[in-house]
Design a protein around this motif. Structure first.
Motif, mmCIF file in Angstrom:
data_model
loop_
_atom_site.group_PDB
_atom_site.id
_atom_site.type_symbol
_atom_site.label_atom_id
_atom_site.label_comp_id
_atom_site.label_asym_id
_atom_site.label_seq_id
_atom_site.Cartn_x
_atom_site.Cartn_y
_atom_site.Cartn_z
ATOM 1 N N ASP A 94 0.820 -1.212 0.000
ATOM 2 C CA ASP A 94 0.000 0.000 0.000
ATOM 3 C C ASP A 94 0.856 1.265 0.000
ATOM 4 O O ASP A 94 0.561 2.254 0.651
ATOM 5 C CB ASP A 94 -0.994 -0.005 1.167
ATOM 6 C CG ASP A 94 -0.338 -0.377 2.491
ATOM 7 O OD1 ASP A 94 0.907 -0.503 2.510
ATOM 8 O OD2 ASP A 94 -1.057 -0.542 3.492
ATOM 9 N N PHE A 95 1.952 1.185 -0.735
ATOM 10 C CA PHE A 95 2.809 2.357 -0.961
ATOM 11 C C PHE A 95 3.472 2.213 -2.328
ATOM 12 O O PHE A 95 3.855 1.114 -2.736
ATOM 13 C CB PHE A 95 3.901 2.485 0.103
ATOM 14 C CG PHE A 95 4.950 3.511 -0.255
ATOM 15 C CD1 PHE A 95 4.701 4.858 -0.075
ATOM 16 C CD2 PHE A 95 6.153 3.129 -0.836
ATOM 17 C CE1 PHE A 95 5.648 5.814 -0.457
ATOM 18 C CE2 PHE A 95 7.104 4.076 -1.214
ATOM 19 C CZ PHE A 95 6.844 5.421 -1.024
ATOM 20 N N VAL A 96 3.628 3.350 -3.027
ATOM 21 C CA VAL A 96 4.265 3.378 -4.346
ATOM 22 C C VAL A 96 5.308 4.499 -4.375
ATOM 23 O O VAL A 96 5.024 5.615 -3.924
ATOM 24 C CB VAL A 96 3.205 3.618 -5.455
ATOM 25 C CG1 VAL A 96 3.851 4.000 -6.777
ATOM 26 C CG2 VAL A 96 2.334 2.380 -5.642
ATOM 27 N N HIS A 97 6.501 4.208 -4.898
ATOM 28 C CA HIS A 97 7.517 5.262 -5.066
ATOM 29 C C HIS A 97 7.163 6.120 -6.285
ATOM 30 O O HIS A 97 7.025 5.604 -7.394
ATOM 31 C CB HIS A 97 8.906 4.640 -5.259
ATOM 32 C CG HIS A 97 9.587 4.284 -3.972
ATOM 33 N ND1 HIS A 97 10.018 5.237 -3.080
ATOM 34 C CD2 HIS A 97 9.905 3.077 -3.435
ATOM 35 C CE1 HIS A 97 10.579 4.640 -2.035
ATOM 36 N NE2 HIS A 97 10.521 3.328 -2.218
ATOM 37 N N LEU A 98 7.074 7.425 -6.051
ATOM 38 C CA LEU A 98 6.681 8.361 -7.112
ATOM 39 C C LEU A 98 7.770 9.367 -7.467
ATOM 40 O O LEU A 98 7.542 10.279 -8.253
ATOM 41 C CB LEU A 98 5.418 9.126 -6.671
ATOM 42 C CG LEU A 98 4.160 8.267 -6.465
ATOM 43 C CD1 LEU A 98 3.049 9.096 -5.836
ATOM 44 C CD2 LEU A 98 3.693 7.641 -7.778
ATOM 45 N N PRO B 118 2.382 -2.192 -6.748
ATOM 46 C CA PRO B 118 1.516 -2.288 -7.924
ATOM 47 C C PRO B 118 1.968 -1.391 -9.078
ATOM 48 O O PRO B 118 1.617 -1.619 -10.228
ATOM 49 C CB PRO B 118 0.158 -1.828 -7.393
ATOM 50 C CG PRO B 118 0.469 -0.948 -6.221
ATOM 51 C CD PRO B 118 1.728 -1.501 -5.622
ATOM 52 N N ALA B 119 2.739 -0.360 -8.742
ATOM 53 C CA ALA B 119 3.164 0.634 -9.738
ATOM 54 C C ALA B 119 4.458 1.274 -9.260
ATOM 55 O O ALA B 119 4.847 1.124 -8.102
ATOM 56 C CB ALA B 119 2.085 1.701 -9.915
ATOM 57 N N ILE B 120 5.116 1.981 -10.168
ATOM 58 C CA ILE B 120 6.301 2.763 -9.782
ATOM 59 C C ILE B 120 6.509 3.864 -10.823
ATOM 60 O O ILE B 120 6.132 3.703 -11.987
ATOM 61 C CB ILE B 120 7.557 1.875 -9.645
ATOM 62 C CG1 ILE B 120 8.639 2.592 -8.820
ATOM 63 C CG2 ILE B 120 8.096 1.421 -10.997
ATOM 64 C CD1 ILE B 120 9.682 1.660 -8.225
ATOM 65 N N ALA B 121 7.059 4.989 -10.379
ATOM 66 C CA ALA B 121 7.242 6.129 -11.282
ATOM 67 C C ALA B 121 8.705 6.295 -11.674
ATOM 68 O O ALA B 121 9.610 5.898 -10.944
ATOM 69 C CB ALA B 121 6.744 7.411 -10.622
ATOM 70 N N MET B 122 8.895 6.899 -12.838
ATOM 71 C CA MET B 122 10.214 7.322 -13.315
ATOM 72 C C MET B 122 10.183 8.835 -13.425
ATOM 73 O O MET B 122 9.345 9.398 -14.122
ATOM 74 C CB MET B 122 10.458 6.701 -14.694
ATOM 75 C CG MET B 122 11.616 7.296 -15.465
ATOM 76 S SD MET B 122 11.609 6.726 -17.179
ATOM 77 C CE MET B 122 13.175 5.905 -17.250
ATOM 78 N N THR B 123 11.068 9.513 -12.685
ATOM 79 C CA THR B 123 11.066 10.984 -12.696
ATOM 80 C C THR B 123 12.493 11.490 -12.885
ATOM 81 O O THR B 123 13.084 12.056 -11.974
ATOM 82 C CB THR B 123 10.480 11.553 -11.383
ATOM 83 O OG1 THR B 123 11.229 11.018 -10.272
ATOM 84 C CG2 THR B 123 9.028 11.170 -11.211
ATOM 85 N N ASP B 124 13.040 11.264 -14.064
ATOM 86 C CA ASP B 124 14.428 11.656 -14.306
ATOM 87 C C ASP B 124 14.553 13.159 -14.476
ATOM 88 O O ASP B 124 13.593 13.863 -14.803
ATOM 89 C CB ASP B 124 14.963 10.901 -15.526
ATOM 90 C CG ASP B 124 15.233 9.445 -15.187
ATOM 91 O OD1 ASP B 124 15.886 9.197 -14.164
ATOM 92 O OD2 ASP B 124 14.767 8.561 -15.922
ATOM 93 N N HIS B 125 15.775 13.638 -14.258
ATOM 94 C CA HIS B 125 16.027 15.084 -14.283
ATOM 95 C C HIS B 125 15.931 15.647 -15.699
ATOM 96 O O HIS B 125 16.769 15.349 -16.547
ATOM 97 C CB HIS B 125 17.429 15.384 -13.743
ATOM 98 C CG HIS B 125 17.500 15.443 -12.253
ATOM 99 N ND1 HIS B 125 16.731 16.304 -11.505
ATOM 100 C CD2 HIS B 125 18.244 14.744 -11.353
ATOM 101 C CE1 HIS B 125 17.008 16.146 -10.228
ATOM 102 N NE2 HIS B 125 17.910 15.194 -10.096
ATOM 103 N N ALA C 70 -0.060 10.748 3.840
ATOM 104 C CA ALA C 70 0.962 10.982 2.808
ATOM 105 C C ALA C 70 1.371 9.675 2.128
ATOM 106 O O ALA C 70 1.734 9.659 0.949
ATOM 107 C CB ALA C 70 2.183 11.670 3.419
ATOM 108 N N ILE C 71 1.299 8.574 2.874
ATOM 109 C CA ILE C 71 1.555 7.240 2.306
ATOM 110 C C ILE C 71 0.360 6.812 1.452
ATOM 111 O O ILE C 71 0.514 6.363 0.310
ATOM 112 C CB ILE C 71 1.802 6.207 3.435
ATOM 113 C CG1 ILE C 71 3.108 6.520 4.184
ATOM 114 C CG2 ILE C 71 1.796 4.779 2.897
ATOM 115 C CD1 ILE C 71 4.382 6.228 3.428
ATOM 116 N N ALA C 72 -0.849 6.976 1.992
ATOM 117 C CA ALA C 72 -2.073 6.589 1.271
ATOM 118 C C ALA C 72 -2.195 7.346 -0.050
ATOM 119 O O ALA C 72 -2.675 6.787 -1.060
ATOM 120 C CB ALA C 72 -3.300 6.848 2.148
ATOM 121 N N ASN C 73 -1.733 8.595 -0.066
ATOM 122 C CA ASN C 73 -1.856 9.402 -1.292
ATOM 123 C C ASN C 73 -0.954 8.910 -2.418
ATOM 124 O O ASN C 73 -1.190 9.244 -3.584
ATOM 125 C CB ASN C 73 -1.581 10.877 -0.984
ATOM 126 C CG ASN C 73 -2.755 11.544 -0.296
ATOM 127 O OD1 ASN C 73 -3.889 11.063 -0.378
ATOM 128 N ND2 ASN C 73 -2.502 12.642 0.403
#
Length: 277
Positions: A5-9, A37-44, A259-262
């Motif tokens: 129940d947490f995703v890295h964004l 379940p998901a993960i984000a890519m936020t490169d510079h 903040a985790i749930a969001n």
């Protein structure tokens, strides 16, 4: 499968050139281990790895969230001023993905000054389909709060909420062992309450495991043309910028569970489908 129940964004991969030390193959192996379940890519400043990331994510059975940590110019792109600020944007859908491509392309073609920069006018024109978070201590809001400019930070937060629309802007808090971050978090939480802006927990991941911190330091030395012997070299002050487990993140933010749930709320809003034919 019971998903975490947490995703890295906020994640910097190998495509954050000479700054991100996370290889995609390793990233998805770790995300699967964590049952994310998901993960984000936020490169510079770039989307160089977007398609590679998208394909590898689906191959691993993980929802890809394509984003970017943009460099925002202090004024307009025509002004050659230093002091750009960071801002994380995530594509919700195909429209958002196209807008993200327009923003990153304009950053290189029109706004390049040391970094590929955008400005608030560009963000306003290409904000549809995007979710925005306030980024790290180099983000405009955290930077102003740490300077003691609460009015400026409030104005900036209201400006970003207006640009991206109600429900599409979040204030980002982190637990990375930095004293400045602790101060910023307190101020950000107060600001979130005052303006009714939701909070989101991230970790600004630059390397995969805590043990990789030294290798990442070497990478920064290559980027900045210095050596590990140089006392004044650019470095991260702690070894906390790794891909923490959902349990670690929940423990770190036990004082702010929303903040985790969001992170899950945002992941559910991001449903990008690319036709790669």
């Amino acid at each position: 499968m019971n998903y975490a129940d947490f995703v890295h964004l906020h994640v910097h991969t190998q495509y954050s050139l000479l700054d991100g030390a996370i290889r995609l193959h390793d990233l998805f192996a770790k995300a699967k281990e964590f049952q994310m379940p998901a993960i984000a890519m936020t490169d510079h400043g770039n989307m160089f790895g977007a398609v590679d990331f998208y394909q590898k994510a689906y191959a691993a059975g993980i929802k890809p969230i394509i984003g970017c940590e943009l460099y925002v110019a202090p004024g307009s792109l025509s002004e050659r001023n230093e002091g750009h600020r960071h801002l994380v944007v995530l594509a919700k859908d195909t429209h958002g993905y196209r807008n993200l491509m327009k923003l990153t392309s304009a950053g290189y073609l029109d706004g390049f000054y040391y970094k590929p920069r955008v400005d608030k006018e560009l963000l306003t024109r290409h904000s549809e389909g995007l979710i925005c978070t306030s980024a790290c201590l180099n983000g405009e809001i955290a930077y102003l709060l740490l300077k003691g400019d609460r009015n400026g930070a409030r104005k900036a937060a209201e400006e970003y909420r207006k640009i991206f629309g109600e429900g599409n802007f979040y204030l980002e808090i982190m637990e990375n062992g930095l004293e400045e971050q602790k101060r910023a978090n307190r101020e950000l939480i107060d600001l979130a309450k005052e303006l009714s802006i939701p909070l989101v927990a991230t970790n600004d991941c630059h390397y995969l495991n805590r043990d990789d911190a030294e290798a990442h330091e070497v990478l920064l030395c290559i980027q900045t043309g210095t050596t590990m012997e140089d006392e004044k070299r650019m470095r991260f002050q702690t070894n906390e910028f790794y891909l923490k487990s959902p349990d670690e993140m929940k423990q770190n933010f036990d004082y702010c569970p929303e903040a985790i749930a969001n992170t899950i709320e945002i992941a559910n809003k991001c449903n990008l489908s690319l036709d790669l034919n």
